[in-house]
Design an enzyme around this catalytic site. Structure first.
Site, PDB file in Angstrom:
ATOM      1  CG  PHE A  34      22.528 -82.253  17.380  1.00 35.14           C
ATOM      2  CD1 PHE A  34      22.081 -82.652  16.131  1.00 35.14           C
ATOM      3  CD2 PHE A  34      22.036 -82.910  18.493  1.00 35.14           C
ATOM      4  CE1 PHE A  34      21.156 -83.681  15.998  1.00 35.14           C
ATOM      5  CE2 PHE A  34      21.121 -83.935  18.382  1.00 35.14           C
ATOM      6  CZ  PHE A  34      20.675 -84.322  17.132  1.00 35.14           C
ATOM      7  CB  SER A 102      28.619 -78.793  19.432  1.00 30.97           C
ATOM      8  OG  SER A 102      28.172 -80.062  19.819  1.00 30.97           O
ATOM      9  CG  MET A 103      26.350 -81.283  13.974  1.00 31.23           C
ATOM     10  SD  MET A 103      24.586 -81.473  13.656  1.00 31.23           S
ATOM     11  CE  MET A 103      24.079 -79.762  13.423  1.00 31.23           C
ATOM     12  CG  ASP A 203      31.866 -80.959  26.361  1.00 30.94           C
ATOM     13  OD1 ASP A 203      30.669 -81.219  26.542  1.00 30.94           O
ATOM     14  OD2 ASP A 203      32.304 -80.507  25.281  1.00 30.94           O
ATOM     15  CG  HIS A 233      28.998 -78.838  24.671  1.00 33.75           C
ATOM     16  ND1 HIS A 233      29.983 -79.508  23.961  1.00 33.75           N
ATOM     17  CD2 HIS A 233      27.995 -78.585  23.774  1.00 33.75           C
ATOM     18  CE1 HIS A 233      29.588 -79.680  22.709  1.00 33.75           C
ATOM     19  NE2 HIS A 233      28.397 -79.117  22.573  1.00 33.75           N
TER      20      HIS A 233
END
Length: 272
Positions: A34, A102-103, A203, A233
């Protein structure tokens, strides 16, 4: 808007398609996160291609240019691009693995939910499925009065490493991300292929809640969580990246033998 030129893609944010040096029977779809871009996946993609795999990483709609472009997109646009890339790989490869950050990890899980056994396996890195931040529930309302909030890129422990992405998060896009979380969480039980979930123990973007939701929701798929102790992250650019790269190649290799059938329970691997 008609007559308004499209914003230029940021240097390094370009999509990539790597043929690899193998027989082309195995493909890997990489999906970035994202407000991020394919730059966060390029080193991973190069490693997979060097192992002989066909690799594709699309630039998701609204990403890699300016946050105003992203504010006009929704999770349906991002998933649509990932799904189209998966379809293209599936037409040229016998088996396709999906991997995301992530996303991007959320979108790969959604692909596995929708396509079932057509997905050979999933590798996620700090996949997002929710947040503990209470203000997140106000995103639909905030988007009407507050176009952006501070960005979430560059959560990297390694010194001197930068992620190509936006310094601001469009609140309308974040509200749509929350919809993607809800849809994906509800259907995790539909995933049947093996899953390896990498999770950074520190994270600053995705809380441990997402990891717990993932492990609890995958009731029909063999899943292994591997912890990353030296990365934040954006672990694909961080200190543990080589462990992710090698682990993902081993994961694909073990499940690409002619006599392999899916779903297949993954071996117990060492935790990083």
């Amino acid at each position: 808007m008609a007559g308004v030129p499209a914003a230029a893609v940021l240097p390094g944010a370009e999509p990539f398609d790597l043929l690899g040096g193998g027989d082309g029977s195995t493909g890997v779809l990489l999906v970035h996160g994202f407000t991020g871009s394919p730059q966060s996946m390029r080193l991973w993609g190069d490693h997979l291609a060097a192992a002989g795999l066909r690799v594709r990483c699309p630039l998701l709609p609204g990403h890699g240019t300016r946050w105003q472009d992203m504010a006009r997109t929704t999770w349906h646009d991002w998933y649509g691009a990932a799904d189209a890339a998966f379809g293209e790989l599936s037409r040229s490869c016998e088996r396709v693995f999906v991997m995301g950050l992530s996303m991007g990890g959320t979108l790969t899980l959604r692909l596995a939910e929708v396509h079932g056994s057509r997905v050979a396996g999933v590798v996620t890195v700090n996949a997002s499925l929710g947040t503990d931040r209470r203000v997140a529930v106000l995103a639909p309302l905030l988007s009407r009065v507050l176009p952006t909030v501070p960005g979430v890129t560059n959560d990297i422990r390694a010194p001197g490493v930068r992620e190509v992405g936006y310094s601001r998060v469009p609140t309308r896009a974040f509200a749509s991300l929350r919809e993607l979380w809800a849809v994906t969480r509800a259907d995790l039980g539909r995933v049947v292929c093996p899953v390896v979930a990498y999770r950074s123990t520190t994270d600053h973007v995705v809380e441990p809640t997402s990891g717990r939701l993932l492990l609890a929701g995958l009731t029909a798929a063999p899943v292994e969580e591997r912890l990353l102790h030296d990365s934040y992250h954006v672990a694909t650019l961080d200190n543990d990246k080589e462990s992710i790269f090698k682990g993902s190649v081993d994961f694909v290799t073990a499940r690409s033998r002619p006599d392999e059938s899916r779903p297949h329970v993954p071996e117990s691997g060492d935790h990083d």
